[in-house]
Enzyme design. Sequence first.
Site, PDB file in Angstrom:
ATOM      1  N   GLU A 185       0.830  -1.211  -0.144  1.00 47.15           N
ATOM      2  CA  GLU A 185       0.037  -0.023  -0.165  1.00 47.15           C
ATOM      3  C   GLU A 185       0.820   1.323  -0.063  1.00 47.15           C
ATOM      4  O   GLU A 185       1.954   1.360   0.450  1.00 47.15           O
ATOM      5  CB  GLU A 185      -0.893   0.152   1.355  1.00 47.15           C
ATOM      6  CG  GLU A 185      -1.821  -1.180   1.474  1.00 47.15           C
ATOM      7  CD  GLU A 185      -2.517  -1.027   2.858  1.00 47.15           C
ATOM      8  OE1 GLU A 185      -2.318  -0.106   3.474  1.00 47.15           O
ATOM      9  OE2 GLU A 185      -3.154  -2.217   3.032  1.00 47.15           O
ATOM     10  N   LYS A 245       2.554   4.193   1.571  1.00 51.32           N
ATOM     11  CA  LYS A 245       2.664   5.117   2.828  1.00 51.32           C
ATOM     12  C   LYS A 245       2.517   6.519   2.817  1.00 51.32           C
ATOM     13  O   LYS A 245       3.412   7.140   2.356  1.00 51.32           O
ATOM     14  CB  LYS A 245       4.044   4.518   3.454  1.00 51.32           C
ATOM     15  CG  LYS A 245       4.067   4.888   4.799  1.00 51.32           C
ATOM     16  CD  LYS A 245       5.508   4.424   5.239  1.00 51.32           C
ATOM     17  CE  LYS A 245       5.542   4.702   7.047  1.00 51.32           C
ATOM     18  NZ  LYS A 245       5.267   5.883   7.352  1.00 51.32           N
ATOM     19  N   ARG A 294      -2.000   9.394  11.544  1.00 48.22           N
ATOM     20  CA  ARG A 294      -2.825   7.929  11.719  1.00 48.22           C
ATOM     21  C   ARG A 294      -4.063   8.311  12.361  1.00 48.22           C
ATOM     22  O   ARG A 294      -3.957   8.907  13.502  1.00 48.22           O
ATOM     23  CB  ARG A 294      -1.968   6.984  12.262  1.00 48.22           C
ATOM     24  CG  ARG A 294      -2.536   5.770  12.413  1.00 48.22           C
ATOM     25  CD  ARG A 294      -1.642   4.488  12.606  1.00 48.22           C
ATOM     26  NE  ARG A 294      -2.329   3.222  12.740  1.00 48.22           N
ATOM     27  CZ  ARG A 294      -1.707   2.078  12.635  1.00 48.22           C
ATOM     28  NH1 ARG A 294       0.017   2.257  12.778  1.00 48.22           N
ATOM     29  NH2 ARG A 294      -2.178   0.789  12.467  1.00 48.22           N
ATOM     30  N   GLU A 321      -5.033   7.015   7.294  1.00 45.56           N
ATOM     31  CA  GLU A 321      -4.094   8.251   7.293  1.00 45.56           C
ATOM     32  C   GLU A 321      -4.719   9.377   6.828  1.00 45.56           C
ATOM     33  O   GLU A 321      -5.279   9.424   5.800  1.00 45.56           O
ATOM     34  CB  GLU A 321      -2.835   7.844   6.583  1.00 45.56           C
ATOM     35  CG  GLU A 321      -1.604   8.790   6.717  1.00 45.56           C
ATOM     36  CD  GLU A 321      -0.904   8.362   8.074  1.00 45.56           C
ATOM     37  OE1 GLU A 321      -1.041   7.481   8.585  1.00 45.56           O
ATOM     38  OE2 GLU A 321       0.197   8.767   8.159  1.00 45.56           O
ATOM     39  N   PHE A 330      -7.229   2.217   5.377  1.00 42.96           N
ATOM     40  CA  PHE A 330      -6.499   1.059   5.158  1.00 42.96           C
ATOM     41  C   PHE A 330      -6.663  -0.348   6.008  1.00 42.96           C
ATOM     42  O   PHE A 330      -6.181  -1.178   5.755  1.00 42.96           O
ATOM     43  CB  PHE A 330      -4.750   1.195   4.982  1.00 42.96           C
ATOM     44  CG  PHE A 330      -4.291   1.826   6.490  1.00 42.96           C
ATOM     45  CD1 PHE A 330      -4.193   1.176   7.432  1.00 42.96           C
ATOM     46  CD2 PHE A 330      -4.052   3.234   6.386  1.00 42.96           C
ATOM     47  CE1 PHE A 330      -3.717   1.643   8.504  1.00 42.96           C
ATOM     48  CE2 PHE A 330      -3.464   3.901   7.390  1.00 42.96           C
ATOM     49  CZ  PHE A 330      -3.236   3.182   8.690  1.00 42.96           C
ATOM     50  N   ARG A 368       5.013  -4.328  17.151  1.00 47.28           N
ATOM     51  CA  ARG A 368       5.835  -4.012  16.163  1.00 47.28           C
ATOM     52  C   ARG A 368       6.322  -5.416  15.445  1.00 47.28           C
ATOM     53  O   ARG A 368       7.385  -5.723  15.644  1.00 47.28           O
ATOM     54  CB  ARG A 368       7.037  -2.998  16.501  1.00 47.28           C
ATOM     55  CG  ARG A 368       7.530  -2.415  15.260  1.00 47.28           C
ATOM     56  CD  ARG A 368       8.630  -1.451  15.802  1.00 47.28           C
ATOM     57  NE  ARG A 368       8.134  -0.212  16.519  1.00 47.28           N
ATOM     58  CZ  ARG A 368       7.719   0.828  16.063  1.00 47.28           C
ATOM     59  NH1 ARG A 368       7.576   0.951  14.439  1.00 47.28           N
ATOM     60  NH2 ARG A 368       7.252   1.770  16.707  1.00 47.28           N
ATOM     61  N   LYS A 424       7.537  -1.365   6.582  1.00 44.07           N
ATOM     62  CA  LYS A 424       7.625  -0.069   5.999  1.00 44.07           C
ATOM     63  C   LYS A 424       8.723  -0.141   5.235  1.00 44.07           C
ATOM     64  O   LYS A 424      10.070  -0.330   5.805  1.00 44.07           O
ATOM     65  CB  LYS A 424       7.461   1.061   6.758  1.00 44.07           C
ATOM     66  CG  LYS A 424       8.367   1.229   8.019  1.00 44.07           C
ATOM     67  CD  LYS A 424       8.121   1.996   8.843  1.00 44.07           C
ATOM     68  CE  LYS A 424       9.040   1.949  10.079  1.00 44.07           C
ATOM     69  NZ  LYS A 424       8.907   2.999  11.163  1.00 44.07           N
TER      70      LYS A 424
HETATM   71  P1  AMP Z   1       6.376   4.771  11.278  1.00 44.31           P
HETATM   72  O1  AMP Z   1       5.451   6.056  12.176  1.00 44.31           O
HETATM   73  O2  AMP Z   1       7.475   5.509  10.648  1.00 44.31           O
HETATM   74  O3  AMP Z   1       6.907   3.811  12.064  1.00 44.31           O
HETATM   75  O4  AMP Z   1       5.376   4.280   9.966  1.00 44.31           O
HETATM   76  C1  AMP Z   1       4.296   3.816  10.536  1.00 44.31           C
HETATM   77  C2  AMP Z   1       2.969   4.847  10.167  1.00 44.31           C
HETATM   78  O5  AMP Z   1       2.660   4.881   8.913  1.00 44.31           O
HETATM   79  C3  AMP Z   1       1.764   4.365  10.527  1.00 44.31           C
HETATM   80  O6  AMP Z   1       1.479   4.629  11.930  1.00 44.31           O
HETATM   81  C4  AMP Z   1       0.723   5.140   9.701  1.00 44.31           C
HETATM   82  O7  AMP Z   1       0.673   6.468  10.367  1.00 44.31           O
HETATM   83  C5  AMP Z   1       1.434   5.680   8.484  1.00 44.31           C
HETATM   84  N1  AMP Z   1       0.881   4.960   7.373  1.00 44.31           N
HETATM   85  C6  AMP Z   1       0.779   5.595   6.240  1.00 44.31           C
HETATM   86  N2  AMP Z   1       0.022   4.890   5.146  1.00 44.31           N
HETATM   87  C7  AMP Z   1      -0.189   3.719   5.766  1.00 44.31           C
HETATM   88  C8  AMP Z   1      -0.685   2.570   5.355  1.00 44.31           C
HETATM   89  N3  AMP Z   1      -1.041   2.423   4.157  1.00 44.31           N
HETATM   90  N4  AMP Z   1      -0.970   1.226   6.217  1.00 44.31           N
HETATM   91  C9  AMP Z   1      -0.295   1.574   7.381  1.00 44.31           C
HETATM   92  N5  AMP Z   1       0.261   2.607   8.086  1.00 44.31           N
HETATM   93  C10 AMP Z   1       0.315   3.574   7.370  1.00 44.31           C
END
Ligand code: AMP
Length: 542
Positions: free
Chosen positions: A243, A245, A250, A294, A333, A405, A411
């Site tokens: 998907e 990102k 969020r 998001e 999502f 996690r 990601k």
């Molecule tokens: P990080 O904050 O760098 O750990 O990355 C995870 C975050 O990416 C999640 O908490 C969401 O806020 C964001 N995110 C953006 N797009 C998506 C998606 N398609 N699925 C899940 N999380 C997403």
Amino acid sequence: MAIFREFAQLCEEIEKESGKKEKARLIGEFLRQLSPEEGRIASHLFLGSFPAGRRIFVSWNTLMDTLGEMFPLSPKDLQKIGKSAVDIGEMVEGIYKRWGRYKSRGITIREIYEKLASLAELEGKGAMRKRKTILKGLLVGMDSLEAKYLTKTIVGEMRIGVKEGMVLEGLAYAVGISIGEVRKGFLLYGDIGKTVENFLSKGRTALLSLSLKPFQPLQPMLAQMAYSVREAFEEIEGDLALEFKYDGARVQIHKEGDKVMIFSRHLNDLTSSFPEVVEEVKSNIKGDAILEGEVVAVKEGRFMPFQEILRRVTRKREITRMQREIPLKLFLFDCLYADGESLIERSYEERWERLREIKGGIALAERIVPEDVEKGEEFFRKALESGAEGVMAKALKGIYTPGSRGKLWLKVKKSATLDLLIIGAEWGYGRRHNWLSDYHLACWDREKRELLMVGKTFKGLTDEEFEEMTKRLLSLKVREEGKVVYVKPEVVVEVAFNDIQRSPRYKCGYALRLARILRIREDKRPEEADDLSAVEKIYHSQ
Ligand code: AMP
């Protein structure tokens, strides 16, 4: 597969151990290695309450008769031995040791369960004969230790000092969650076997799914970093979807009847900050639901930086002006609950299907199920071109694991970054002389619970941000040494770098080269900063 002899050996150890905590730990270590189904069986075995809720109907006499058929003992001998025995298991063990000629055939705990279940089902004429046959069939394939514990199980008296509470303690240890949560689960499941089985297969989710309902937000599922689409394919078991990102905020959206609430990643109430999202959800989603997505700031078709969303959250009073200045778009999502039913134990594939059914006109995250790595890499490039931060790779068969996690979501970003804590800063020179600018960056050593410095940088912030950060860091100051101000580790920053080198400069043995701050992670708590293993992983993947 769990072997009954190992279980019996463990019971011996538990019996000899006097500390309750230690007994629970032994149970936990054992449960941890079992499949959920075996866990259910073992929990009944520990308590001698086997099979669950059923009676086995093997009387003392049946047992003695069976032993009489197996050993050169007259009924009189047996009676004599029986009278002096305190514990029937020990008595049987004694007989085996004295006259033993049987060897262990390594029966599993599952086979024992099945055999005993069949004993419980026997009724009517000839049942007694059949019971003896089954029992003898079991006993001739056992050594003295197994026979001892089989008998104890049958009579329902283990005498190893294990009560229900201790099995629950062991379960908490095995799953790594608090005893409070396990006890709550036990109250809701009502049966020790079911409790163990559910917690072993679903972890903490087992509890949440029972109590999941709108307006009770749950910790969001988190993702680990993968350093390329290829790595995501290697790390995720089975098929995956990718998907976009999005770089926004969020949101966890709860709806019941006409009421909608929106929660942040840290479960703060954002409902009043995003009125247009509330309206969009009300007019599109018909039933009750808990959804995730998001919210991104979009202007003239382009995604705006993440900081813009933050302004929408912090300036609550000027909301109408903000709505005009910073228009929002929601991308859904996930769907965690729909129409009275928790979906967190369902696979991501099924949850996505449900989301598609109920979303009405709301946009979903752009997504594909790539056939191969090349198709995935193509999609990743498309994501970056569209202004997304990268992609999220998700295991199609993965359940939703709140607050953890794991490797079900990964990601993938353009280049690897680290979320690090600022632990100190140095006063700048020249134009920067009024600012704290050279930031000392650290990651966690989680085992030792200490912070390890991995680099320094003064790059990446705007003048306005430097000024703000100086004030903030001074308010967190713990001491000053020369030009360095040491601060309480509270500010998390996302850091990009050219590469990671082995270096004696820092205690951890690594140093970031050409580090620069990409952004301040207001959404991350100090404990969510990366740890040394993330640094090592990037170092090895270079
Ligand atoms: P990080 O904050 O760098 O750990 O990355 C995870 C975050 O990416 C999640 O908490 C969401 O806020 C964001 N995110 C953006 N797009 C998506 C998606 N398609 N699925 C899940 N999380 C997403």
